[in-house]
Each structure stands twice: as structure tokens, then as C-alpha cells.
Design a protein around this motif. Structure first.
Motif, mmCIF file in Angstrom:
data_model
loop_
_atom_site.group_PDB
_atom_site.id
_atom_site.type_symbol
_atom_site.label_atom_id
_atom_site.label_comp_id
_atom_site.label_asym_id
_atom_site.label_seq_id
_atom_site.Cartn_x
_atom_site.Cartn_y
_atom_site.Cartn_z
ATOM 1 N N ILE A 16 50.190 48.074 47.779
ATOM 2 C CA ILE A 16 49.536 47.059 46.949
ATOM 3 C C ILE A 16 48.116 46.805 47.437
ATOM 4 O O ILE A 16 47.170 46.731 46.638
ATOM 5 C CB ILE A 16 50.365 45.760 46.956
ATOM 6 N N ALA A 40 50.241 48.052 41.095
ATOM 7 C CA ALA A 40 50.279 47.036 42.141
ATOM 8 C C ALA A 40 51.003 45.775 41.660
ATOM 9 O O ALA A 40 51.807 45.183 42.401
ATOM 10 C CB ALA A 40 48.862 46.691 42.588
ATOM 11 N N ASP A 41 50.737 45.372 40.430
ATOM 12 C CA ASP A 41 51.391 44.176 39.881
ATOM 13 C C ASP A 41 52.904 44.359 39.799
ATOM 14 O O ASP A 41 53.675 43.448 40.130
ATOM 15 C CB ASP A 41 50.838 43.863 38.491
ATOM 16 N N GLU A 54 54.472 44.200 43.220
ATOM 17 C CA GLU A 54 54.513 42.815 43.696
ATOM 18 C C GLU A 54 55.689 42.058 43.080
ATOM 19 O O GLU A 54 56.354 41.260 43.755
ATOM 20 C CB GLU A 54 53.203 42.121 43.362
ATOM 21 N N LYS A 111 53.897 46.709 50.443
ATOM 22 C CA LYS A 111 52.772 45.807 50.708
ATOM 23 C C LYS A 111 51.508 46.593 51.024
ATOM 24 O O LYS A 111 50.418 46.235 50.569
ATOM 25 C CB LYS A 111 53.118 44.876 51.873
ATOM 26 N N ARG A 144 44.669 47.680 45.209
ATOM 27 C CA ARG A 144 43.747 46.617 44.801
ATOM 28 C C ARG A 144 42.372 46.723 45.470
ATOM 29 O O ARG A 144 41.498 45.893 45.197
ATOM 30 C CB ARG A 144 44.383 45.262 45.088
ATOM 31 N N THR A 156 50.031 56.021 45.609
ATOM 32 C CA THR A 156 48.658 55.547 45.814
ATOM 33 C C THR A 156 47.865 56.567 46.618
ATOM 34 O O THR A 156 46.665 56.755 46.402
ATOM 35 C CB THR A 156 48.645 54.189 46.538
#
Length: 358
Positions: free
Chosen positions: A215, A259-260, A263, A212, A219, A160
């Protein structure tokens, strides 16, 4: 004690250059042959220090050459980092995170570090020895990450961060025309789906805490691409504009998918674990170059914590020191809301600074 609080490294840059002036040729003179039988005459003695100094000079020149070569190699192998620090030679590229390339880079750093460690510097001038120590600590930092932290396998923020910095590094300074920067962004955006897929394959032992944070970052990235990036869409031809939009939308879909997937994997991820006291002591000494042990750093931290708690007694209301955000009248729902709230108080902060001559 949380050793990650000390994962900062002062970045030291080396700019080693050589230069010379072109001397004018001396006027032609007749050769002096009065001393032609040199072998039969005594010659002045040569000091051993001359050879020693020559050896030291050659060794320090070797160090500078090795540093120059390393920085040139590093800059090319980490193009996003280069863009971020102002070197825009490879603005259309992303870092190659394939396992083979990761291993190749780690081996190169390790081999160079072994050569630097083997240098005998006891008789070097002070400045040259300092250069050697600082360069060695930079290599120790990279090697420490490769050997122990292995962030490409454990930290989803690597990918990221590469994604975000790849675009932000093209926006934060007007180093070129908007069109050229937009074209570079388009080239990078096209590579981002492959980057994130490679990242998911690399993440064999992801840490839940890092995931975390990754993510959350993934998002909240939409404004960067939908708003900030599109400010560069000024002089693009229609086909270039369409290509930018397609690449942007593909990159956004990829980061949301990243991200999905993270998770989904969260329940199986390991919790954060400290590196251990022995490793931290090594990091303090060889990377940060601090004359402190892990125990001494902990002692300083506890003393500072006690000092600041004592300072809270000076507050008109001790609750002002409470870090719990729930005490605030309004809690921003997301990063965008936070930025808007922060900017809305800009005038208030400026007036406060002026009134208090800060």
C-alpha cells in the motif's frame, strides 16, 4: 529469529557457449591399403577410461544444454525481470500471473529440478560439479518459493513490484531512443489494470505486513509516472503522446484502486508467520548452500548484536545509536520529502568523504 532477513540469494549467471574453428582440408593423398585385412591383425586396446570420459562429457553437455534452455525460457516468461537486467527483447510485455500460467511455470521448474537432482556427478570434473551445484540451488530457490512461500497468493508486493519495475527498467539506462522506450512503456501501462485485477484475484491468503508495504509503495508511485516517465516524451507523434497519457492515467487509477482494495481487506489478513525451523534449515542448505543450521545462524546474529551494542559505548553520546526516528529534528512526511532532504545534503556528504579521504 526472523528468517526473512536471510531471504537473499546470490544470483549466479551461467553463460555456456560452444565454439569451434573451421580447419582447412588436408591435401589429397593416395589411400594406404597396406592394412586392408584389419580383421586378421591385432588392434590396439581401448582404455575403459575413454568411455568413462566420453560419458562424463556427454552428461556435462546435457547439463549445459538444460541450463541454456531454462534461462531462455525464464527470460521470456519474466519479461520485466529481463528488462531490469538489461535484456530488452520483451519490453512491451508484463509477466502473466494467471493461475494456469503460474502452475505451468511451477511444474516446469519442478520437473527440471528432479532431472538435475538425479544426475550422478561423483566422477565429474570439479568445475562441472560446481556448475551443477549452483544451477541446482537456483532451481531449488524457485521451487521453494513455489511450494512454500507462494508469494503470488500471499504477497501483494509481487504486483506492485512488477508495476514499478516495468517502468523503472525502461528508464534507468539509455539503451535505446526515448521514443522507443516511451512506446514500450505505453504498451506496458495499458496492461497494468489487468495485472492488478489479476493480482487481487490471486491474493487468497495475503499477509498483513506485506500488504501494508504494498500500500505504501502504491501510494508513492505517482512521481515515477508523472515525472520520470514523461522525460521520454520527446519525439512522440501527437497520437503517440495522447496514447501514453491515457495509458499512464489508467495505470495510476488502477494502482490507487489496488491500494484502496488492499486497505479494505487488511482487517481479515493474517499476520506474518515464520516458515518454521525445518523449512529454514532446508533453505540454508539447499538454496543458500550454507554449512549452517538455523540455530547456528541465530547464534551468529545474537553475537553480532552484542558486539554492536558494545561498540555503542565508544560513541560520544549513546543516544546517537537510537534507531527511533523521533530523535531527529525533522521527519520527512513521505518518500518525496525524504528524497529532497537526502539530496539537499549531497554536497555535505561529498565534502565529508573528501575530508576523510574515504
Amino acid at each position: 529469529m526472523n528468517p526473512t532477513n536471510f531471504f537473499f540469494v546470490a544470483i549466479v549467471s551461467f553463460v555456456v557457449s560452444s565454439g569451434g574453428t573451421r580447419a582447412q582440408a588436408p591435401p589429397q593423398r593416395s589411400p594406404d591399403v597396406s592394412n586392408k585385412a584389419l580383421i586378421t591383425k591385432s588392434t590396439p586396446s581401448i582404455s575403459e577410461d575413454a568411455f568413462k570420459n566420453q560419458s562424463v562429457s556427454a552428461a556435462t553437455a546435457t547439463l549445459h544444454k538444460m541450463a541454456d534452455d531454462y534461462y531462455a525460457w525464464r527470460n521470456e516468461n519474466y519479461p520485466v525481470r529481463s528488462s531490469d537486467v538489461g535484456l530488452h527483447t520483451w519490453d512491451d510485455r508484463l509477466t502473466d500471473y494467471s493461475p494456469a500460467k503460474i502452475a505451468e511455470r511451477a511444474q516446469r521448474v519442478r520437473a527440471l529440478l528432479e532431472k538435475i537432482r538425479a544426475m550422478k556427478t561423483d566422477n565429474w570434473p570439479k568445475d562441472e560439479r560446481i556448475d551443477w551445484i549452483l544451477f541446482r540451488s537456483q532451481l531449488e530457490n524457485v521451487d521453494f518459493g513455489n511450494r512454500l512461500l507462494k508469494f503470488e497468493r500471499t504477497n501483494p508486493q509481487v504486483y506492485t513490484g512488477e508495476y514499478t519495475d516495468a517502468i523503472f527498467s525502461l528508464l534507468k539506462k539509455e539503451y535505446d531512443t526515448p521514443r522507443k522506450r516511451a512506446l514500450a512503456a505505453t504498451a506496458r501501462l495499458k496492461q497494468m489494470p489487468a495485472l492488478l485485477k489479476q493480482g487481487l484475484r490471486n491474493l487468497q491468503n495475503p499477509v498483513k505486513l506485506y500488504a501494508k508495504l504494498a500500500i505504501q509503495s502504491a501510494r508513492s508511485i505517482d512521481p515515477l509516472l508523472n515525472n520520470s516517465l514523461m522525460a521520454l516524451d520527446v519525439d512522440l507523434a501527437p497520437n503517440e503522446h495522447d496514447e501514453l497519457i491515457r495509458a499512464r492515467d489508467g495505470a495510476l487509477a488502477a494502482i490507487h484502486g489496488y491500494a484502496d482494495e488492499l486497505e479494505k481487506r487488511l482487517p481479515k489478513m493474517v499476520d506474518f508467520a515464520p516458515m518454521g525451523e525445518a523449512n529454514y534449515n532446508y533453505y540454508l542448505k539447499r538454496v543458500l548452500l550454507l554449512p549452517l543450521s538455523a540455530g547456528e545462524v541465530e547464534m551468529i546474529g545474537r553475537a553480532e548484536l552484542a558486539r554492536y551494542r558494545a561498540l555503542e559505548a565508544l560513541l560520544s553520546d549513546p543516544k546517537l545509536a537510537d534507531p527511533d526516528p523521533k530523535r531527529a529534528a525533522h521527519i520527512p512526511a513521505d518518500q518525496t520529502s525524504f528524497l529532497k532532504a537526502y539530496e539537499s545534503r549531497e554536497a555535505e556528504m561529498i565534502n565529508f568523504l573528501k575530508e576523510h579521504s574515504l
